[in-house]
Design a protein around this motif. Structure first.
Motif, PDB file in Angstrom:
ATOM      1  N   THR A 172     112.302  60.831  83.697  1.00 12.94           N
ATOM      2  CA  THR A 172     111.676  59.421  83.542  1.00 12.94           C
ATOM      3  C   THR A 172     110.602  59.419  82.413  1.00 12.94           C
ATOM      4  O   THR A 172     109.482  60.174  82.603  1.00 12.94           O
ATOM      5  N   PHE A 173     110.681  58.581  81.543  1.00  8.91           N
ATOM      6  CA  PHE A 173     109.523  58.301  80.611  1.00  8.91           C
ATOM      7  C   PHE A 173     108.688  57.153  80.768  1.00  8.91           C
ATOM      8  O   PHE A 173     108.857  55.950  80.999  1.00  8.91           O
ATOM      9  N   LYS A 174     107.263  57.337  81.173  1.00  8.30           N
ATOM     10  CA  LYS A 174     106.419  56.274  81.439  1.00  8.30           C
ATOM     11  C   LYS A 174     105.261  56.297  80.278  1.00  8.30           C
ATOM     12  O   LYS A 174     104.971  57.578  79.800  1.00  8.30           O
ATOM     13  N   GLY A 175     104.763  55.259  80.196  1.00  9.22           N
ATOM     14  CA  GLY A 175     103.630  55.086  79.168  1.00  9.22           C
ATOM     15  C   GLY A 175     103.940  54.056  77.929  1.00  9.22           C
ATOM     16  O   GLY A 175     104.989  53.452  78.143  1.00  9.22           O
ATOM     17  N   SER A 176     103.054  54.213  77.021  1.00  8.70           N
ATOM     18  CA  SER A 176     103.143  53.364  76.163  1.00  8.70           C
ATOM     19  C   SER A 176     104.416  53.760  75.033  1.00  8.70           C
ATOM     20  O   SER A 176     104.512  52.714  74.141  1.00  8.70           O
ATOM     21  N   GLY A 177     104.462  54.914  75.102  1.00 11.44           N
ATOM     22  CA  GLY A 177     105.559  55.299  74.060  1.00 11.44           C
ATOM     23  C   GLY A 177     105.232  56.656  73.710  1.00 11.44           C
ATOM     24  O   GLY A 177     104.220  57.154  73.876  1.00 11.44           O
TER      25      GLY A 177
END
Length: 65
Positions: free
Chosen positions: A46-51
């Motif tokens: 899972t990728f989280k954050g602004s990018g």
């Protein structure tokens, strides 16, 4: 080695099997010898954050002043 989830189409029995990616998929249920299907779940990443950007992992640019 990856763990694959299987479910029987006939009796509904579910189980996990540790197999190499090169092994053929299982075809017979260990409980009733019925037909199996591989169950696909959620992706484990899972990728989280602004990018993520090309410059995120680079060292700060040196100034020549």
């Amino acid at each position: 080695m990856p763990t694959y989830a299987y479910a029987c189409r006939a009796c509904g029995h579910t189980f996990d099997a540790v197999q190499s990616i090169h092994d053929d998929a299982l075809e017979a249920c260990p409980s009733c010898e019925g037909s199996l299907r591989r169950v696909f779940g959620n992706v484990g990443v899972t990728f989280k954050g602004s990018g993520f950007y090309r410059t995120d992992s680079r060292a700060a640019a040196k100034s020549d002043s």
